[in-house]
Motif scaffolding. Structure first.
Motif, PDB file in Angstrom:
ATOM      1  N   LEU A 121     -92.292 -46.838  13.785  1.00  0.00           N
ATOM      2  CA  LEU A 121     -93.032 -46.379  12.610  1.00  0.00           C
ATOM      3  C   LEU A 121     -94.434 -46.970  12.614  1.00  0.00           C
ATOM      4  CD1 LEU A 121     -92.886 -44.894   9.804  1.00  0.00           C
ATOM      5  CD2 LEU A 121     -92.411 -47.164   8.855  1.00  0.00           C
ATOM      6  N   ASN A 122     -95.410 -46.091  12.379  1.00  0.00           N
ATOM      7  CA  ASN A 122     -96.785 -46.578  12.194  1.00  0.00           C
ATOM      8  C   ASN A 122     -96.924 -47.006  10.746  1.00  0.00           C
ATOM      9  OD1 ASN A 122     -99.674 -46.361  11.393  1.00  0.00           O
ATOM     10  ND2 ASN A 122     -99.903 -45.953  13.589  1.00  0.00           N
ATOM     11  N   VAL A 123     -97.084 -48.309  10.528  1.00  0.00           N
ATOM     12  CA  VAL A 123     -97.053 -48.844   9.160  1.00  0.00           C
ATOM     13  C   VAL A 123     -98.377 -48.647   8.427  1.00  0.00           C
ATOM     14  CG1 VAL A 123     -95.245 -50.526   9.669  1.00  0.00           C
ATOM     15  CG2 VAL A 123     -97.660 -51.182   9.939  1.00  0.00           C
ATOM     16  N   SER A 124     -99.439 -48.340   9.171  1.00  0.00           N
ATOM     17  CA  SER A 124    -100.751 -48.194   8.519  1.00  0.00           C
ATOM     18  C   SER A 124    -100.863 -46.892   7.753  1.00  0.00           C
ATOM     19  CB  SER A 124    -101.855 -48.274   9.592  1.00  0.00           C
ATOM     20  OG  SER A 124    -101.782 -49.502  10.275  1.00  0.00           O
ATOM     21  N   ILE A 125    -100.469 -45.801   8.397  1.00  0.00           N
ATOM     22  CA  ILE A 125    -100.573 -44.510   7.702  1.00  0.00           C
ATOM     23  C   ILE A 125     -99.392 -44.295   6.761  1.00  0.00           C
ATOM     24  CG2 ILE A 125     -99.366 -43.097   9.424  1.00  0.00           C
ATOM     25  CD1 ILE A 125    -101.632 -41.031   9.077  1.00  0.00           C
ATOM     26  N   ARG A 126     -98.310 -45.006   7.022  1.00  0.00           N
ATOM     27  CA  ARG A 126     -97.106 -44.836   6.181  1.00  0.00           C
ATOM     28  C   ARG A 126     -97.249 -45.563   4.846  1.00  0.00           C
ATOM     29  NH1 ARG A 126     -92.699 -41.376   6.714  1.00  0.00           N
ATOM     30  NH2 ARG A 126     -90.798 -42.267   5.864  1.00  0.00           N
ATOM     31  N   TYR A 127     -97.879 -46.754   4.918  1.00  0.00           N
ATOM     32  CA  TYR A 127     -97.942 -47.589   3.707  1.00  0.00           C
ATOM     33  C   TYR A 127     -99.386 -47.971   3.372  1.00  0.00           C
ATOM     34  CZ  TYR A 127     -93.077 -48.368   5.223  1.00  0.00           C
ATOM     35  OH  TYR A 127     -91.777 -48.199   5.646  1.00  0.00           O
ATOM     36  N   PRO A 128    -100.262 -46.999   3.189  1.00  0.00           N
ATOM     37  CA  PRO A 128    -101.685 -47.330   2.997  1.00  0.00           C
ATOM     38  C   PRO A 128    -101.949 -48.190   1.774  1.00  0.00           C
ATOM     39  CG  PRO A 128    -101.256 -45.036   2.403  1.00  0.00           C
ATOM     40  CD  PRO A 128    -100.005 -45.548   3.041  1.00  0.00           C
ATOM     41  N   ASP A 129    -101.065 -48.117   0.784  1.00  0.00           N
ATOM     42  CA  ASP A 129    -101.297 -48.854  -0.467  1.00  0.00           C
ATOM     43  C   ASP A 129    -100.516 -50.171  -0.535  1.00  0.00           C
ATOM     44  OD1 ASP A 129    -101.161 -45.598  -1.986  1.00  0.00           O
ATOM     45  OD2 ASP A 129    -102.924 -46.727  -1.279  1.00  0.00           O
ATOM     46  N   VAL A 130     -99.804 -50.473   0.550  1.00  0.00           N
ATOM     47  CA  VAL A 130     -99.041 -51.723   0.606  1.00  0.00           C
ATOM     48  C   VAL A 130     -99.895 -52.781   1.305  1.00  0.00           C
ATOM     49  CG1 VAL A 130     -96.969 -52.823   1.578  1.00  0.00           C
ATOM     50  CG2 VAL A 130     -96.854 -50.471   0.680  1.00  0.00           C
ATOM     51  N   PRO A 131     -99.944 -54.004   0.799  1.00  0.00           N
ATOM     52  CA  PRO A 131    -100.708 -55.052   1.485  1.00  0.00           C
ATOM     53  C   PRO A 131    -100.273 -55.173   2.951  1.00  0.00           C
ATOM     54  CG  PRO A 131    -100.050 -55.811  -0.683  1.00  0.00           C
ATOM     55  CD  PRO A 131     -99.369 -54.486  -0.479  1.00  0.00           C
ATOM     56  N   VAL A 132    -101.210 -55.364   3.831  1.00  0.00           N
ATOM     57  CA  VAL A 132    -100.935 -55.343   5.281  1.00  0.00           C
ATOM     58  C   VAL A 132     -99.782 -56.267   5.646  1.00  0.00           C
ATOM     59  CG1 VAL A 132    -101.888 -55.989   7.535  1.00  0.00           C
ATOM     60  CG2 VAL A 132    -103.248 -54.607   5.959  1.00  0.00           C
ATOM     61  N   LEU A 133     -99.759 -57.461   5.077  1.00  0.00           N
ATOM     62  CA  LEU A 133     -98.737 -58.437   5.474  1.00  0.00           C
ATOM     63  C   LEU A 133     -97.351 -58.102   4.929  1.00  0.00           C
ATOM     64  CD1 LEU A 133    -100.746 -61.788   5.242  1.00  0.00           C
ATOM     65  CD2 LEU A 133    -100.428 -60.253   7.215  1.00  0.00           C
ATOM     66  N   GLU A 134     -97.289 -57.102   4.029  1.00  0.00           N
ATOM     67  CA  GLU A 134     -95.972 -56.703   3.502  1.00  0.00           C
ATOM     68  C   GLU A 134     -95.423 -55.464   4.210  1.00  0.00           C
ATOM     69  OE1 GLU A 134     -97.344 -58.130  -0.979  1.00  0.00           O
ATOM     70  OE2 GLU A 134     -96.241 -56.243  -0.736  1.00  0.00           O
ATOM     71  N   ARG A 135     -96.273 -54.844   5.052  1.00  0.00           N
ATOM     72  CA  ARG A 135     -95.862 -53.572   5.658  1.00  0.00           C
ATOM     73  C   ARG A 135     -94.692 -53.713   6.643  1.00  0.00           C
ATOM     74  NH1 ARG A 135    -102.025 -51.130   6.543  1.00  0.00           N
ATOM     75  NH2 ARG A 135    -102.475 -50.880   4.310  1.00  0.00           N
ATOM     76  N   PRO A 136     -94.673 -54.740   7.496  1.00  0.00           N
ATOM     77  CA  PRO A 136     -93.505 -54.856   8.398  1.00  0.00           C
ATOM     78  C   PRO A 136     -92.186 -54.980   7.629  1.00  0.00           C
ATOM     79  CG  PRO A 136     -95.328 -56.177   9.218  1.00  0.00           C
ATOM     80  CD  PRO A 136     -95.723 -55.732   7.841  1.00  0.00           C
ATOM     81  N   ALA A 137     -92.201 -55.747   6.549  1.00  0.00           N
ATOM     82  CA  ALA A 137     -90.972 -55.904   5.757  1.00  0.00           C
ATOM     83  C   ALA A 137     -90.565 -54.575   5.131  1.00  0.00           C
ATOM     84  CB  ALA A 137     -91.187 -56.950   4.670  1.00  0.00           C
ATOM     85  N   ARG A 138     -91.565 -53.790   4.687  1.00  0.00           N
ATOM     86  CA  ARG A 138     -91.266 -52.481   4.093  1.00  0.00           C
ATOM     87  C   ARG A 138     -90.636 -51.557   5.142  1.00  0.00           C
ATOM     88  NH1 ARG A 138     -93.509 -49.475  -0.158  1.00  0.00           N
ATOM     89  NH2 ARG A 138     -93.966 -51.501  -1.133  1.00  0.00           N
ATOM     90  N   ALA A 139     -91.170 -51.621   6.354  1.00  0.00           N
ATOM     91  CA  ALA A 139     -90.608 -50.781   7.437  1.00  0.00           C
ATOM     92  C   ALA A 139     -89.174 -51.198   7.730  1.00  0.00           C
ATOM     93  CB  ALA A 139     -91.469 -50.889   8.685  1.00  0.00           C
ATOM     94  N   ARG A 140     -88.961 -52.531   7.782  1.00  0.00           N
ATOM     95  CA  ARG A 140     -87.593 -53.022   8.051  1.00  0.00           C
ATOM     96  C   ARG A 140     -86.648 -52.567   6.957  1.00  0.00           C
ATOM     97  NH1 ARG A 140     -83.658 -53.400   9.770  1.00  0.00           N
ATOM     98  NH2 ARG A 140     -82.470 -55.048  10.845  1.00  0.00           N
ATOM     99  N   ALA A 141     -87.116 -52.596   5.722  1.00  0.00           N
ATOM    100  CA  ALA A 141     -86.265 -52.180   4.597  1.00  0.00           C
ATOM    101  C   ALA A 141     -85.920 -50.699   4.694  1.00  0.00           C
ATOM    102  CB  ALA A 141     -86.971 -52.480   3.284  1.00  0.00           C
ATOM    103  N   GLU A 142     -86.819 -49.920   5.348  1.00  0.00           N
ATOM    104  CA  GLU A 142     -86.537 -48.492   5.552  1.00  0.00           C
ATOM    105  C   GLU A 142     -85.664 -48.258   6.765  1.00  0.00           C
ATOM    106  OE1 GLU A 142     -89.130 -45.053   5.283  1.00  0.00           O
ATOM    107  OE2 GLU A 142     -90.703 -46.292   4.395  1.00  0.00           O
TER     108      GLU A 142
END
Ligand SMILES: O=C(O)C(=O)CO
Length: 243
Positions: free
Chosen positions: A5-26
């Motif tokens: 998953l590309n976390v930049s385009i997927r979570y543009p409004d999520v703080p950068v350092l929280e994006r990997p955790a968001r991807a893992r949660a998905e």
């Protein structure tokens, strides 16, 4: 063929350092990222924090763009601008360092809008040689919907990669190729096995597979059939625009 998953385009409004955790949660264990820092030359603490945000949640970073300038403002690469040579060099050094620490050996390198000057090709070739010496690759990606971007098709990308030598490769984003009108089936049949990396999204809208009309499943089967053995990363917005 594994999916990230590309976390930049997927979570543009999520703080950068929280994006990997968001991807893992998905449910994703493999991710890629555009340049995750505000500047081309982040400090050690910023780099450490980004690396920790990936390793702390147990995901694998497989690719990270180099600094492309102000992406939100429409910039797509600085390598052809002599006044930004130091930034490009900083970005390459940091990108390869992050790659060495996290095992991300591919770096999508945007080439700048407008005709590609020989200076840009020379600097990209020199950077590719540095990357090659570190066991990494600079990737060249055809883009769509970026005014005056000089790399639009797989033929454009392979032609440029042919001038860069080892340490470079083609990133085939099937969404961009389709939007640009390329015959993606033919591109896969002709040189799919040579793609260094593949990204997907649906069109129209650059949303998740199934939100548009692209034959993504057919194209993934075709990639497997021609022997493509790299990653496939979902570089798609979380929701269909306007949803
Ligand atoms: O700018 C874009 O659309 C990209 O895919 C950059 O990697």
């Amino acid at each position: 063929m594994s999916v990230g998953l590309n976390v930049s385009i997927r979570y543009p409004d999520v703080p950068v350092l929280e994006r990997p955790a968001r991807a893992r949660a998905e449910g994703f264990t493999v991710i890629e990222s555009w340049w995750p820092f505000d500047t081309a030359g982040p400090g050690d603490a910023e780099v450490d924090a980004f690396c920790a945000s990936v390793t702390d949640v147990g995901v694998q970073l497989v690719a990270m763009n180099l600094f492309g300038g102000d992406m939100a403002a429409g910039e797509r690469g600085i390598v052809g601008n002599p006044a930004r040579a130091a930034e490009f060099d900083d970005s390459l050094a940091v990108g390869l360092e992050v790659g060495a620490r996290l095992g991300a050996r591919m770096h999508n390198t945007l080439v700048g809008r407008g005709p590609l000057p020989d200076l840009a090709v020379e600097r990209l070739a020199a950077a590719a040689a540095v990357a090659d010496a570190r066991g990494s690759q600079l990737l060249i990606e055809p883009l769509s919907a970026v005014a005056d971007y000089p790399v639009l098709t797989t033929a454009d990308a392979f032609a440029l990669v042919g001038r860069l030598g080892p340490g470079s490769g083609v990133l085939a984003d099937l969404y961009h190729l389709a939007v640009n009108g390329e015959d993606v089936d033919a591109a896969i049949a002709a040189r799919g096995a040579e793609f260094a990396h593949v990204q997907i999204a649906d069109a129209p809208g650059r949303g998740s597979p199934g939100t548009g009309s692209l034959p993504l499943a057919r194209w993934l089967r075709a990639l497997r059939a021609v022997g493509y053995e790299g990653w496939v990363c979902l570089e798609a917005r979380e929701h269909f625009p306007g949803s």
